[in-house]
Design a protein around this motif. Structure first.
Motif, PDB file in Angstrom:
ATOM      1  N   PHE A 150      27.398  -3.874 -24.912  1.00  0.00           N
ATOM      2  CA  PHE A 150      26.591  -3.394 -26.028  1.00  0.00           C
ATOM      3  C   PHE A 150      26.859  -1.923 -26.270  1.00  0.00           C
ATOM      4  O   PHE A 150      27.135  -1.172 -25.328  1.00  0.00           O
ATOM      5  CB  PHE A 150      25.097  -3.602 -25.738  1.00  0.00           C
ATOM      6  N   ALA A 151      26.778  -1.511 -27.519  1.00  0.00           N
ATOM      7  CA  ALA A 151      26.854  -0.092 -27.862  1.00  0.00           C
ATOM      8  C   ALA A 151      25.430   0.448 -27.806  1.00  0.00           C
ATOM      9  O   ALA A 151      24.630   0.222 -28.706  1.00  0.00           O
ATOM     10  CB  ALA A 151      27.453   0.101 -29.255  1.00  0.00           C
ATOM     11  N   THR A 152      25.117   1.147 -26.721  1.00  0.00           N
ATOM     12  CA  THR A 152      23.762   1.652 -26.500  1.00  0.00           C
ATOM     13  C   THR A 152      23.668   3.162 -26.690  1.00  0.00           C
ATOM     14  O   THR A 152      22.608   3.731 -26.526  1.00  0.00           O
ATOM     15  CB  THR A 152      23.316   1.326 -25.065  1.00  0.00           C
ATOM     16  N   GLY A 153      24.795   3.781 -26.996  1.00  0.00           N
ATOM     17  CA  GLY A 153      24.851   5.236 -27.061  1.00  0.00           C
ATOM     18  C   GLY A 153      25.373   5.840 -25.774  1.00  0.00           C
ATOM     19  O   GLY A 153      25.735   7.005 -25.718  1.00  0.00           O
ATOM     20  N   GLY A 154      25.431   5.038 -24.715  1.00  0.00           N
ATOM     21  CA  GLY A 154      25.959   5.503 -23.437  1.00  0.00           C
ATOM     22  C   GLY A 154      27.373   4.996 -23.220  1.00  0.00           C
ATOM     23  O   GLY A 154      27.914   4.230 -24.018  1.00  0.00           O
ATOM     24  N   SER A 155      27.956   5.411 -22.120  1.00  0.00           N
ATOM     25  CA  SER A 155      29.329   5.013 -21.839  1.00  0.00           C
ATOM     26  C   SER A 155      29.375   3.794 -20.915  1.00  0.00           C
ATOM     27  O   SER A 155      28.393   3.465 -20.250  1.00  0.00           O
ATOM     28  CB  SER A 155      30.102   6.176 -21.216  1.00  0.00           C
ATOM     29  N   VAL A 156      30.526   3.143 -20.918  1.00  0.00           N
ATOM     30  CA  VAL A 156      30.810   2.077 -19.970  1.00  0.00           C
ATOM     31  C   VAL A 156      31.873   2.603 -19.010  1.00  0.00           C
ATOM     32  O   VAL A 156      32.645   3.505 -19.344  1.00  0.00           O
ATOM     33  CB  VAL A 156      31.288   0.782 -20.663  1.00  0.00           C
ATOM     34  N   ARG A 157      31.898   2.067 -17.832  1.00  0.00           N
ATOM     35  CA  ARG A 157      32.847   2.480 -16.803  1.00  0.00           C
ATOM     36  C   ARG A 157      34.007   1.490 -16.805  1.00  0.00           C
ATOM     37  O   ARG A 157      33.802   0.276 -16.678  1.00  0.00           O
ATOM     38  CB  ARG A 157      32.136   2.479 -15.454  1.00  0.00           C
ATOM     39  N   ILE A 158      35.215   2.037 -16.939  1.00  0.00           N
ATOM     40  CA  ILE A 158      36.403   1.202 -16.883  1.00  0.00           C
ATOM     41  C   ILE A 158      37.235   1.654 -15.689  1.00  0.00           C
ATOM     42  O   ILE A 158      37.667   2.797 -15.624  1.00  0.00           O
ATOM     43  CB  ILE A 158      37.210   1.266 -18.193  1.00  0.00           C
ATOM     44  N   GLU A 159      37.402   0.738 -14.744  1.00  0.00           N
ATOM     45  CA  GLU A 159      38.164   1.008 -13.530  1.00  0.00           C
ATOM     46  C   GLU A 159      39.544   0.373 -13.690  1.00  0.00           C
ATOM     47  O   GLU A 159      39.655  -0.814 -13.972  1.00  0.00           O
ATOM     48  CB  GLU A 159      37.451   0.401 -12.326  1.00  0.00           C
ATOM     49  N   LEU A 160      40.585   1.190 -13.519  1.00  0.00           N
ATOM     50  CA  LEU A 160      41.954   0.709 -13.652  1.00  0.00           C
ATOM     51  C   LEU A 160      42.671   0.832 -12.319  1.00  0.00           C
ATOM     52  O   LEU A 160      42.491   1.822 -11.605  1.00  0.00           O
ATOM     53  CB  LEU A 160      42.729   1.528 -14.683  1.00  0.00           C
TER      54      LEU A 160
ATOM     55  N   SER B 288      29.094  -2.544 -17.423  1.00  0.00           N
ATOM     56  CA  SER B 288      28.214  -2.418 -18.580  1.00  0.00           C
ATOM     57  C   SER B 288      27.607  -1.026 -18.741  1.00  0.00           C
ATOM     58  O   SER B 288      27.003  -0.737 -19.765  1.00  0.00           O
ATOM     59  CB  SER B 288      27.098  -3.457 -18.508  1.00  0.00           C
ATOM     60  N   GLY B 289      27.772  -0.166 -17.755  1.00  0.00           N
ATOM     61  CA  GLY B 289      27.281   1.207 -17.813  1.00  0.00           C
ATOM     62  C   GLY B 289      28.213   2.104 -17.031  1.00  0.00           C
ATOM     63  O   GLY B 289      29.271   1.661 -16.565  1.00  0.00           O
ATOM     64  N   PRO B 290      27.840   3.364 -16.833  1.00  0.00           N
ATOM     65  CA  PRO B 290      28.742   4.327 -16.198  1.00  0.00           C
ATOM     66  C   PRO B 290      28.761   4.300 -14.669  1.00  0.00           C
ATOM     67  O   PRO B 290      29.597   4.957 -14.056  1.00  0.00           O
ATOM     68  CB  PRO B 290      28.208   5.662 -16.697  1.00  0.00           C
ATOM     69  N   LYS B 291      27.868   3.526 -14.047  1.00  0.00           N
ATOM     70  CA  LYS B 291      27.760   3.553 -12.590  1.00  0.00           C
ATOM     71  C   LYS B 291      28.645   2.497 -11.935  1.00  0.00           C
ATOM     72  O   LYS B 291      28.861   1.414 -12.479  1.00  0.00           O
ATOM     73  CB  LYS B 291      26.311   3.313 -12.168  1.00  0.00           C
ATOM     74  N   GLU B 292      29.095   2.815 -10.740  1.00  0.00           N
ATOM     75  CA  GLU B 292      29.905   1.900  -9.949  1.00  0.00           C
ATOM     76  C   GLU B 292      29.150   0.611  -9.633  1.00  0.00           C
ATOM     77  O   GLU B 292      29.762  -0.434  -9.395  1.00  0.00           O
ATOM     78  CB  GLU B 292      30.313   2.608  -8.663  1.00  0.00           C
ATOM     79  N   THR B 293      27.830   0.675  -9.669  1.00  0.00           N
ATOM     80  CA  THR B 293      27.004  -0.485  -9.344  1.00  0.00           C
ATOM     81  C   THR B 293      26.568  -1.277 -10.581  1.00  0.00           C
ATOM     82  O   THR B 293      25.922  -2.319 -10.436  1.00  0.00           O
ATOM     83  CB  THR B 293      25.749  -0.031  -8.576  1.00  0.00           C
ATOM     84  N   ASP B 294      26.906  -0.796 -11.784  1.00  0.00           N
ATOM     85  CA  ASP B 294      26.547  -1.540 -12.993  1.00  0.00           C
ATOM     86  C   ASP B 294      27.290  -2.879 -13.014  1.00  0.00           C
ATOM     87  O   ASP B 294      28.410  -2.979 -12.503  1.00  0.00           O
ATOM     88  CB  ASP B 294      26.880  -0.721 -14.247  1.00  0.00           C
ATOM     89  N   PRO B 295      26.690  -3.896 -13.616  1.00  0.00           N
ATOM     90  CA  PRO B 295      27.321  -5.223 -13.633  1.00  0.00           C
ATOM     91  C   PRO B 295      28.681  -5.218 -14.339  1.00  0.00           C
ATOM     92  O   PRO B 295      28.892  -4.481 -15.296  1.00  0.00           O
ATOM     93  CB  PRO B 295      26.331  -6.091 -14.411  1.00  0.00           C
ATOM     94  N   VAL B 296      29.554  -6.091 -13.854  1.00  0.00           N
ATOM     95  CA  VAL B 296      30.865  -6.268 -14.483  1.00  0.00           C
ATOM     96  C   VAL B 296      30.684  -7.122 -15.739  1.00  0.00           C
ATOM     97  O   VAL B 296      30.128  -8.224 -15.673  1.00  0.00           O
ATOM     98  CB  VAL B 296      31.855  -6.948 -13.517  1.00  0.00           C
ATOM     99  N   ALA B 297      31.142  -6.607 -16.864  1.00  0.00           N
ATOM    100  CA  ALA B 297      31.063  -7.333 -18.124  1.00  0.00           C
ATOM    101  C   ALA B 297      32.403  -7.967 -18.495  1.00  0.00           C
ATOM    102  O   ALA B 297      32.439  -9.051 -19.074  1.00  0.00           O
ATOM    103  CB  ALA B 297      30.603  -6.402 -19.246  1.00  0.00           C
ATOM    104  N   VAL B 298      33.491  -7.262 -18.170  1.00  0.00           N
ATOM    105  CA  VAL B 298      34.824  -7.722 -18.573  1.00  0.00           C
ATOM    106  C   VAL B 298      35.817  -7.410 -17.461  1.00  0.00           C
ATOM    107  O   VAL B 298      35.720  -6.352 -16.828  1.00  0.00           O
ATOM    108  CB  VAL B 298      35.280  -7.003 -19.869  1.00  0.00           C
ATOM    109  N   THR B 299      36.748  -8.315 -17.229  1.00  0.00           N
ATOM    110  CA  THR B 299      37.924  -8.011 -16.423  1.00  0.00           C
ATOM    111  C   THR B 299      39.131  -8.310 -17.308  1.00  0.00           C
ATOM    112  O   THR B 299      39.082  -9.179 -18.191  1.00  0.00           O
ATOM    113  CB  THR B 299      37.991  -8.833 -15.125  1.00  0.00           C
ATOM    114  N   ALA B 300      40.204  -7.570 -17.084  1.00  0.00           N
ATOM    115  CA  ALA B 300      41.391  -7.746 -17.911  1.00  0.00           C
ATOM    116  C   ALA B 300      42.637  -7.358 -17.132  1.00  0.00           C
ATOM    117  O   ALA B 300      42.560  -6.686 -16.100  1.00  0.00           O
ATOM    118  CB  ALA B 300      41.276  -6.895 -19.178  1.00  0.00           C
ATOM    119  N   THR B 301      43.758  -7.783 -17.655  1.00  0.00           N
ATOM    120  CA  THR B 301      45.059  -7.467 -17.084  1.00  0.00           C
ATOM    121  C   THR B 301      46.036  -7.222 -18.224  1.00  0.00           C
ATOM    122  O   THR B 301      46.001  -7.946 -19.227  1.00  0.00           O
ATOM    123  CB  THR B 301      45.578  -8.650 -16.238  1.00  0.00           C
TER     124      THR B 301
END
Length: 147
Positions: A68-78, A96-109
């Motif tokens: 969701f676009a909530t005004g905050g950032s999402v964390r993308i780990e590469l 889903s948010g900026p923290k390492e503990t936020d739920p995973v929403a997407v994985t990709a390759t």
């Protein structure tokens, strides 16, 4: 290093009629994080050839929960899964948010191939690029770099 972290802020215009970030916009978020790693960070570490040309050969995206676009950032780990002579594979975990503990929403390759834009053909990975990519190999020491 192991994992490169980029924080990207989804835009309100990224959301679709169902109220979540649509597929095309999700792929753009992945691209923004990839640019942070392969162009910005690579340049800082002397692997400037990455910015000269790299193309996507394959993309796979799995959705685990809506973004969701909530005004905050999402964390993308590469992280780099594999490095070969003429391609490499990046793995992404989008939280889903900026923290390492936020739920995973997407994985990709993505499978990426260095590309010679001047001559219009794929090229081999340089030693500097290989060294840079090896620092982000998911078999690394597990450290996390935030940008």
């Amino acid at each position: 290093m192991g994992v490169f972290v980029s924080e990207i802020r989804p835009r309100w215009s990224d959301m679709d009629a169902f109220g979540h970030v649509n597929h095309a916009s999700t792929v753009t978020l992945l691209e923004e994080a990839r640019v942070d790693l392969l162009f910005h960070e690579a340049g800082l570490r002397g692997a400037n050839d990455m910015a000269a040309g790299v193309v996507i050969a394959k993309l796979s995206v799995e959705y685990h929960a809506p973004l969701f676009a909530t005004g905050g950032s999402v964390r993308i780990e590469l992280s780099v899964r594999e490095i070969r002579g003429a391609y490499f594979i990046l793995d992404y975990v989008v939280r889903s948010g900026p923290k390492e503990t936020d739920p995973v929403a997407v994985t990709a390759t993505t499978t990426l191939a260095p590309y010679d834009l001047v001559n219009g053909k794929p090229r081999r990975i340089t030693d500097a690029e290989r060294d840079f990519l090896a620092a982000w190999h998911n078999g690394g020491n597990g450290g996390v770099l935030h940008v």
